[in-house]
Structures are given as C-alpha cells and as structure tokens.
Motif scaffolding. Sequence first.
Motif, short mmCIF file in Angstrom:
data_model
loop_
_atom_site.label_atom_id
_atom_site.label_comp_id
_atom_site.label_asym_id
_atom_site.label_seq_id
_atom_site.Cartn_x
_atom_site.Cartn_y
_atom_site.Cartn_z
N ASN A 98 41.89 -50.58 34.78
CA ASN A 98 42.98 -49.79 34.19
C ASN A 98 43.28 -50.32 32.79
O ASN A 98 42.77 -51.37 32.39
N THR A 112 46.06 -51.53 31.58
CA THR A 112 46.84 -52.77 31.55
C THR A 112 45.92 -53.97 31.74
O THR A 112 46.03 -54.96 31.02
N THR A 145 56.97 -48.57 22.80
CA THR A 145 55.68 -48.32 23.45
C THR A 145 55.89 -48.35 24.95
O THR A 145 56.98 -48.65 25.43
N PHE A 146 54.83 -48.03 25.70
CA PHE A 146 54.85 -48.20 27.15
C PHE A 146 54.82 -49.70 27.46
O PHE A 146 54.18 -50.47 26.74
N THR A 173 51.94 -52.75 27.08
CA THR A 173 51.50 -53.43 25.86
C THR A 173 52.01 -54.87 25.80
O THR A 173 51.29 -55.78 25.40
N ASP A 217 45.69 -51.30 20.96
CA ASP A 217 45.99 -50.65 22.24
C ASP A 217 45.84 -49.14 22.03
O ASP A 217 46.74 -48.47 21.53
N ALA A 260 45.29 -46.83 24.39
CA ALA A 260 45.43 -46.11 25.66
C ALA A 260 45.76 -44.64 25.42
O ALA A 260 45.39 -43.77 26.21
N GLN A 261 46.46 -44.35 24.32
CA GLN A 261 46.83 -42.97 24.01
C GLN A 261 46.01 -42.42 22.86
O GLN A 261 46.22 -41.26 22.46
N SER A 289 42.84 -46.63 28.23
CA SER A 289 43.18 -46.33 29.62
C SER A 289 42.64 -44.96 29.99
O SER A 289 42.65 -44.04 29.17
N LYS A 299 46.26 -39.45 30.45
CA LYS A 299 45.85 -39.83 29.09
C LYS A 299 44.86 -38.78 28.58
O LYS A 299 44.27 -38.04 29.38
N GLY A 336 41.69 -46.29 35.59
CA GLY A 336 40.48 -46.74 34.90
C GLY A 336 40.85 -47.24 33.53
O GLY A 336 41.91 -46.90 32.99
N TYR A 349 60.01 -42.72 24.13
CA TYR A 349 60.48 -43.51 25.27
C TYR A 349 61.99 -43.63 25.13
O TYR A 349 62.47 -43.89 24.04
#
Length: 373
Positions: A57, A59, A83-84, A87, A161, A163-164, A185, A190, A198, A317
């Motif tokens: 994943n 993370t 951020t999420f 991070t 990072d 992921a997005q 990610s 995503k 994943g 967020y």
Amino acid sequence: MQFIDLAAQQARIRDRIDAAIAGVLERGQYIMGPEVAELETRLAEFCGAKHCVSCANGTDALQLALMALGVGPGDAVFAPSFTFAATAEVVPGTGATPVFVDIDRATYTMDPASLERAIAHARELGLAPRAVIPVDLFGLPAAYPALQAIADAQGVTLIGDSAQGFGGAVDGRMTGTFGALTTTSFFPAKPLGCYGDGGALFTDDGELAALLDSLRIHGKGREKYDNVRIGVNSRLDTLQAAILLEKLAIYEDEIEARQEVAARYTAALHNRFITPHVPEGYRSIWAQYTLRAEGARARDAAMTALKAQGVPSVIYYPRPLHAQTAYAGFPRDPAGLPESEAAAREVFSLPMHPYLEPQAQDRVIAALGGGAG
Ligand SMILES: *Cc1c(COP(=O)(O)O)cnc(C)c1O
C-alpha cells in the motif's frame, strides 16, 4: 451521482479484468507471480523511472522509503500539514520526528519558503534534517525544482509522495523521477487504483531499488532462509498486479479525459469560486477537483446547495495534521501554518473521474450557480 464512479471504468474493461483474474487463478502464483514484475516494468516505463518496486500500500511505500534511507532517532523529516495522515504517520515509527511545513496558497502543495524555515527550526531543536516528503496534492505535482534546490543545499533527501499524483508532470518530466524516491498508492479511489490495497516506489538508484526489494520481503538476502536485515512483509498481491496491468493500459487516456472534465468545471465556475491553479509547465492528473470559497460560511452554503441537488462533495481536508490529536505535539514552521489552516476552512472537492458526463457536470455547475464561460 457518484463522487468517484469506479463502476464506469469497470464496465469499460470488465472482460479484460475477468480474463486477467482468471489467468492468475489458473497459474496459482498468488504471491510474487509474473504479473508483479511485469507491472513494475510497465510502471517504470510509464513514468520514466529506472526502477519500480511494488508493495502492499502507499503508506508502506513511505515507510519502506524511510527504512531504506536509514532514517531514525534524532532525525527530522519534513512533511506538509495539509495532506492525508499517512505522509507523516510513517515518521514517528522510525524514531524520527515529523516537522510540519505550510502549503502555498495557490497550489496547496508544500511552500518552499516554509520548508526553509522548518529546516532551520529543526536544527535549533537539535534535530538532524534528513528527508522531506512533498505531496502531489489533488494530483498536482509539488514544486519539485524549488524543493530539490533547497534539499540539495541543506543535505536533505527528497521523497515524493505521489499517492494522488502518479502521471502528473513538470515540464514533461513525470512524477516518479523527482528526488531520490517517489511513492504511490493504488488504493481503489486513487487515480490509478486496484481492487484492494497496493502501492509502489520509484527510483533511478539501482542499489536503493535492491534494498527496497529486500526490505519488502522480510529483509531477504540471496538465500531464502538467510534474511540479511530487518524488513517487513509488504508485497503487492499478484491479483492486484494483474488488475493494475489492465488499468494502466487505459490510464493515459483517462488522464486526458480528466483534463477535459477539469477544464469544463473551471470555465463554468471561475467567476464564482477560486478554481484550481496549475502553474505553467505543470500537468495535474486531477485526483480531486477542488474549489475554494470565500470563507467557511460560503463553503457551507455551496456544499448545502450541492447536497440539495443530490450532488456529493467532500472536504479534503477539514483538519490539517498539526491540528489533529496524534500530531499536535510535533514541531512546525515557527512562522505558523496559516495557509494549511485557511485551506482546511475554505476548500471542497467536486465529483471528479474520467467518465463524468457533460450533462452530469452541468448539474454540478447549475447547483453552484455557475454558467458557461
Ligand atoms: C492515499 C494516500 C496515502 C496512503 O496510501 P494507502 O495506499 O492508502 O496506504 C499516502 N499519501 C497520500 C497523500 C495519500 O493520498
């Protein structure tokens, strides 16, 4: 209306996904089957990185990055507050200290001037600045050229990072090729998602890639039962790799479709809200389409109007990390994080995916009182 419609994509490639899953079941190599290495090759080709190492994943990808760099007690790792949580979540587990950095008001990605202040502050606290993790927030690549210059001058390693943001670019150079390492990610929502968890890492450094390959499989050495370092269990399932191969085949096409959806929103809404700013030379992949209202009340009114018309919207967020219970005690830019706090009060995201029809978009636009051009 769906916020992200995964069913439309599935309908497009359902036959190929069914066949890919059936192939894995026939061969029975559920762990590290041939699809995993094939996917890694294709992902590296897609973004132009020399090496890709998949994992369980996004993370874990960040955690593996810090493990591979040997980040530990006494080190400072810089992360944006807006951020999420993942991070910054991976930092305390290594023994290092996360230090929060503010965002740029226009792009919502890490502000280079705030990073410089945060690094100086970490030194004053007796911490060793080791790594910085800018985030490609909402699909827009971070300000990599400026951040890399600071990282180089300060002896700090840059981990992107993404992921997005996988597939985003700066002057034609894709995310996955900036910094020492990039993580991503494949969480289902995503832009490039699988049907479970994943993740992956990208690097041009062959030694680092070999180290990551060992770390994700219990610190394996050359012989199966001679583990040469302390690792983790973080492999990408063969089934997810097989699914991702089919999704990657249409990914560039989907990124193009996202550009059209975003352009349509911006044309119709820029007179009523602050629409996303994409700097010259940058390509966003529009993981989110995020509007900014003039204050918390205006945002509430907009989201209420959308809800009344059956249109979902989400706040990414509502609380920056430095204002969350688990993270409130960590150091931050001594000038404060006013832009992270303002964004948390004022932004909201609209339905966004490659299969969003113009008629559906018109409903969103009408609910917000927007109009053509
Ligand atoms: C989703 C996300 C992650 C974590 O990815 P998972 O695969 O859910 O672990 C990390 N960073 C950012 C910015 C994300 O959006």
